[in-house]
Design a protein around this motif. Structure first.
Motif, PDB file in Angstrom:
ATOM      1  N   TRP A 146       0.836  -1.194   0.000  1.00  0.00           N
ATOM      2  CA  TRP A 146       0.000   0.000   0.000  1.00  0.00           C
ATOM      3  C   TRP A 146       0.872   1.245   0.000  1.00  0.00           C
ATOM      4  CZ3 TRP A 146       0.001  -3.479   4.177  1.00  0.00           C
ATOM      5  CH2 TRP A 146       0.726  -3.062   5.295  1.00  0.00           C
ATOM      6  N   ASP A 147       0.233   2.360  -0.289  1.00  0.00           N
ATOM      7  CA  ASP A 147       0.880   3.662  -0.177  1.00  0.00           C
ATOM      8  C   ASP A 147       0.487   4.270   1.157  1.00  0.00           C
ATOM      9  OD1 ASP A 147       1.906   3.357  -2.699  1.00  0.00           O
ATOM     10  OD2 ASP A 147       0.310   4.487  -3.683  1.00  0.00           O
ATOM     11  N   TYR A 148       1.473   4.826   1.870  1.00  0.00           N
ATOM     12  CA  TYR A 148       1.165   5.535   3.107  1.00  0.00           C
ATOM     13  C   TYR A 148       0.568   6.891   2.752  1.00  0.00           C
ATOM     14  CZ  TYR A 148       4.248   2.029   5.196  1.00  0.00           C
ATOM     15  OH  TYR A 148       4.828   0.845   5.589  1.00  0.00           O
ATOM     16  N   GLN A 149      -0.090   7.487   3.704  1.00  0.00           N
ATOM     17  CA  GLN A 149      -0.731   8.778   3.461  1.00  0.00           C
ATOM     18  C   GLN A 149       0.244   9.943   3.561  1.00  0.00           C
ATOM     19  OE1 GLN A 149      -3.955   8.981   2.313  1.00  0.00           O
ATOM     20  NE2 GLN A 149      -3.517   6.780   2.208  1.00  0.00           N
ATOM     21  N   GLN A 150       1.506   9.635   3.834  1.00  0.00           N
ATOM     22  CA  GLN A 150       2.507  10.686   3.962  1.00  0.00           C
ATOM     23  C   GLN A 150       3.546  10.594   2.844  1.00  0.00           C
ATOM     24  OE1 GLN A 150       4.066  10.352   8.031  1.00  0.00           O
ATOM     25  NE2 GLN A 150       2.872  12.148   8.545  1.00  0.00           N
ATOM     26  N   ALA A 151       4.322  11.648   2.723  1.00  0.00           N
ATOM     27  CA  ALA A 151       5.462  11.679   1.810  1.00  0.00           C
ATOM     28  C   ALA A 151       6.701  12.026   2.619  1.00  0.00           C
ATOM     29  CB  ALA A 151       5.243  12.700   0.697  1.00  0.00           C
ATOM     30  N   CYS A 152       7.859  11.811   2.016  1.00  0.00           N
ATOM     31  CA  CYS A 152       9.127  12.098   2.675  1.00  0.00           C
ATOM     32  C   CYS A 152       9.849  13.190   1.900  1.00  0.00           C
ATOM     33  CB  CYS A 152       9.965  10.829   2.739  1.00  0.00           C
ATOM     34  SG  CYS A 152      11.538  11.029   3.599  1.00  0.00           S
ATOM     35  N   PHE A 153      10.338  14.188   2.609  1.00  0.00           N
ATOM     36  CA  PHE A 153      11.038  15.324   2.018  1.00  0.00           C
ATOM     37  C   PHE A 153      12.478  15.274   2.502  1.00  0.00           C
ATOM     38  CE2 PHE A 153      11.021  20.218   1.528  1.00  0.00           C
ATOM     39  CZ  PHE A 153      11.296  20.118   0.170  1.00  0.00           C
ATOM     40  N   SER A 154      13.420  15.093   1.569  1.00  0.00           N
ATOM     41  CA  SER A 154      14.842  15.031   1.906  1.00  0.00           C
ATOM     42  C   SER A 154      15.503  16.349   1.530  1.00  0.00           C
ATOM     43  CB  SER A 154      15.499  13.871   1.148  1.00  0.00           C
ATOM     44  OG  SER A 154      16.886  13.833   1.379  1.00  0.00           O
ATOM     45  N   ILE A 155      16.144  16.980   2.495  1.00  0.00           N
ATOM     46  CA  ILE A 155      16.725  18.310   2.304  1.00  0.00           C
ATOM     47  C   ILE A 155      18.214  18.261   2.621  1.00  0.00           C
ATOM     48  CG2 ILE A 155      16.557  20.755   2.937  1.00  0.00           C
ATOM     49  CD1 ILE A 155      13.778  19.890   4.273  1.00  0.00           C
ATOM     50  N   THR A 156      19.044  18.569   1.647  1.00  0.00           N
ATOM     51  CA  THR A 156      20.488  18.658   1.878  1.00  0.00           C
ATOM     52  C   THR A 156      20.830  20.067   2.327  1.00  0.00           C
ATOM     53  OG1 THR A 156      20.929  17.023   0.156  1.00  0.00           O
ATOM     54  CG2 THR A 156      22.769  18.396   0.861  1.00  0.00           C
ATOM     55  N   ILE A 157      21.551  20.172   3.440  1.00  0.00           N
ATOM     56  CA  ILE A 157      21.965  21.477   3.945  1.00  0.00           C
ATOM     57  C   ILE A 157      23.487  21.547   4.037  1.00  0.00           C
ATOM     58  CG2 ILE A 157      19.831  21.850   5.245  1.00  0.00           C
ATOM     59  CD1 ILE A 157      21.360  21.092   7.803  1.00  0.00           C
ATOM     60  N   LYS A 158      24.014  22.754   3.905  1.00  0.00           N
ATOM     61  CA  LYS A 158      25.435  23.016   4.160  1.00  0.00           C
ATOM     62  C   LYS A 158      25.507  23.659   5.530  1.00  0.00           C
ATOM     63  CE  LYS A 158      29.805  23.307   2.757  1.00  0.00           C
ATOM     64  NZ  LYS A 158      30.630  22.134   2.429  1.00  0.00           N
ATOM     65  N   THR A 159      26.241  23.041   6.428  1.00  0.00           N
ATOM     66  CA  THR A 159      26.225  23.475   7.820  1.00  0.00           C
ATOM     67  C   THR A 159      27.361  24.432   8.133  1.00  0.00           C
ATOM     68  OG1 THR A 159      27.632  21.677   8.620  1.00  0.00           O
ATOM     69  CG2 THR A 159      25.264  21.232   8.431  1.00  0.00           C
ATOM     70  N   ASN A 160      27.123  25.282   9.125  1.00  0.00           N
ATOM     71  CA  ASN A 160      28.162  26.145   9.677  1.00  0.00           C
ATOM     72  C   ASN A 160      28.538  25.675  11.076  1.00  0.00           C
ATOM     73  OD1 ASN A 160      28.292  27.864   7.426  1.00  0.00           O
ATOM     74  ND2 ASN A 160      26.491  28.993   8.117  1.00  0.00           N
ATOM     75  N   PHE A 161      28.448  24.365  11.275  1.00  0.00           N
ATOM     76  CA  PHE A 161      28.847  23.779  12.556  1.00  0.00           C
ATOM     77  C   PHE A 161      29.609  22.494  12.288  1.00  0.00           C
ATOM     78  CE2 PHE A 161      24.344  22.828  11.722  1.00  0.00           C
ATOM     79  CZ  PHE A 161      24.334  21.439  11.670  1.00  0.00           C
ATOM     80  N   ALA A 162      30.305  22.024  13.308  1.00  0.00           N
ATOM     81  CA  ALA A 162      31.167  20.845  13.164  1.00  0.00           C
ATOM     82  C   ALA A 162      30.345  19.607  12.808  1.00  0.00           C
ATOM     83  CB  ALA A 162      31.933  20.610  14.464  1.00  0.00           C
ATOM     84  N   THR A 163      30.976  18.668  12.098  1.00  0.00           N
ATOM     85  CA  THR A 163      30.321  17.408  11.767  1.00  0.00           C
ATOM     86  C   THR A 163      29.910  16.693  13.048  1.00  0.00           C
ATOM     87  OG1 THR A 163      31.607  17.170   9.741  1.00  0.00           O
ATOM     88  CG2 THR A 163      30.606  15.174  10.641  1.00  0.00           C
TER      89      THR A 163
END
Length: 404
Positions: A196-213
């Motif tokens: 089945w299909d779930y009623q939600q979707a997934c949003f993947s966002i790549t960010i460039k950070t200004n903090f340590a890994t």
């Protein structure tokens, strides 16, 4: 060195194994079969390109310790560049407004819990390993597509078209479908699916950070859906936003600045500032092949099963498929139809049971946490509290996630 694109010379060629799909799962399986001295043809859409890694990461997999060990065993781990994988030593989960449940490698007396790796790096590492091992057992056809299969007792005859629209025919003792959730192999093998299909979707966002890994990956459950943070190397990180399809659609239409503000307002506080680099969305689906084999045809990875990506276990299930199949094929006479089918049925029984169990667990978490119903909220609080207070329970959960 592996044989290069054979699209112009495949008429009536024979192989021990033909693998349709040379991605993270299919290419690593080819490396394993090469170790068994079996001749393999991999048919893949496009030749992997190292230039892919010059682009910011978008599709990322959480590779657990079991998968690491297995990839090492087939020679595909050491070729993953350090810049393309990020080790994590801690994992945390919690419901918004409650205390965190944190798992650590130190608790388990392990060096780390796993790695977050961009998908392209996993695929490229497999091809690199094959080249380094000078494997003349593996050949590739890029851009070809299959049209028909004849699933006989003595072989499988595959017909299709090359990328130049030339007809080809090959035959094999074993056809492997590693061609993803919309598997053509599965369709041609007449293997049905449920799901089945779930009623939600997934949003993947790549960010460039200004903090340590960071050395921690975390997930906060909210009534609208989980929000997760995946650390990556090179100053990048990935944010995962589960929500209704309409909300995700609206988020995709925002400017980078507006999306950043929405993240700040919705996600737990990040360690520092960041910039939006790119994003993509995909629907959440559950699919389970009714059987994983039919005659001389077998399915692995997403061709056999797709599950809710809640804990990033999809690719790990695929690597377990590979490990199980390789183990059963090690001493199997591929020409002996009865013995081969018996081994493939054992594969189906083992792998389908594990996949259904993992699917059920992921669905249970998804339905338990993605709501604001008072009785379930109370149950969630009790469950997380128990996990925090009983170390043996925490260790059991995390060991399962690590693949042990």
């Amino acid at each position: 060195m592996p044989n290069q694109n054979l699209q112009d010379s495949l008429l009536n060629n024979s192989f021990d194994i033909v693998i349709i799909g040379g991605g993270m799962v299919g290419a690593s399986l080819a490396a394993g079969f090469a170790q068994q001295n079996k001749s393999v043809l991999v048919i893949e859409r496009a030749r992997p390109d190292n230039d892919w890694l010059s682009q910011p990461p978008l599709r990322v997999s959480a590779v657990n310790r079991y998968s690491e060990t297995w990839l090492q065993s087939v020679g595909c781990w050491n070729d993953i560049d350090k810049a393309d994988k990020c080790q994590f030593n801690r994992l945390a989960t919690w419901e918004k407004g409650t205390d965190k449940v944190e798992f650590s490698a130190e608790e388990l007396q392990e060096s780390h819990l796993g790695h977050l790796i961009r998908n392209e790096a996993l695929q490229l590492a497999c091809y690199s390993a094959l080249e380094k091992n000078d494997s003349d057992k593996v050949s590739f056809m890029y851009g070809g597509q299959i049209d028909q299969v004849q699933n006989n007792t003595n072989n499988v005859i595959i017909t299709g078209r090359t990328k130049d629209d030339k007809a080809f025919t090959v035959n094999t003792l074993l056809l492997v479908g590693a061609d993803g959730a919309n598997s053509k192999v599965r369709q041609l093998a007449k293997i049905g699916v449920t799901g089945w299909d779930y009623q939600q979707a997934c949003f993947s966002i790549t960010i460039k950070t200004n903090f340590a890994t960071q050395d921690i990956t975390w997930q906060e459950f909210q009534p609208s859906g989980p929000k997760a943070f995946l650390p990556l190397n090179d100053g990048f990180a990935s944010l995962i936003w589960y929500d209704s399809k309409s909300t995700i659609s609206a988020l995709k239409g925002l400017s980078d600045q507006a999306l950043k503000q929405a993240i700040i307002e919705t996600f737990p506080e990040l360690p520092g500032d960041f910039d939006i680099i790119q994003h993509a969305s995909f629907p959440l689906t559950r699919r389970q092949a009714n059987q994983y084999n039919n005659g001389r045809i077998v399915l692995v990875g997403d061709a056999a099963h797709t599950i809710n990506p809640l804990a990033g276990q999809g690719v790990n299930l695929g690597y377990k498929d590979n490990a199980t199949l390789l183990s059963l094929m090690q001493d199997s006479d591929l020409k002996d139809f009865d013995r081969l089918v018996k081994s493939l049925k054992r594969y189906t029984i083992k792998r389908k049971a594990d996949s259904l169990l993992m699917s059920g667990v992921m669905d249970g978490f998804y339905h338990l946490f993605s709501n604001d119903k008072a009785p379930l909220k109370k149950a969630r609080g009790v469950m997380l509290s128990l996990a925090n207070h009983f170390s043996f329970a925490k260790k059991s959960v995390i060991k399962k996630a690590l693949g042990f």
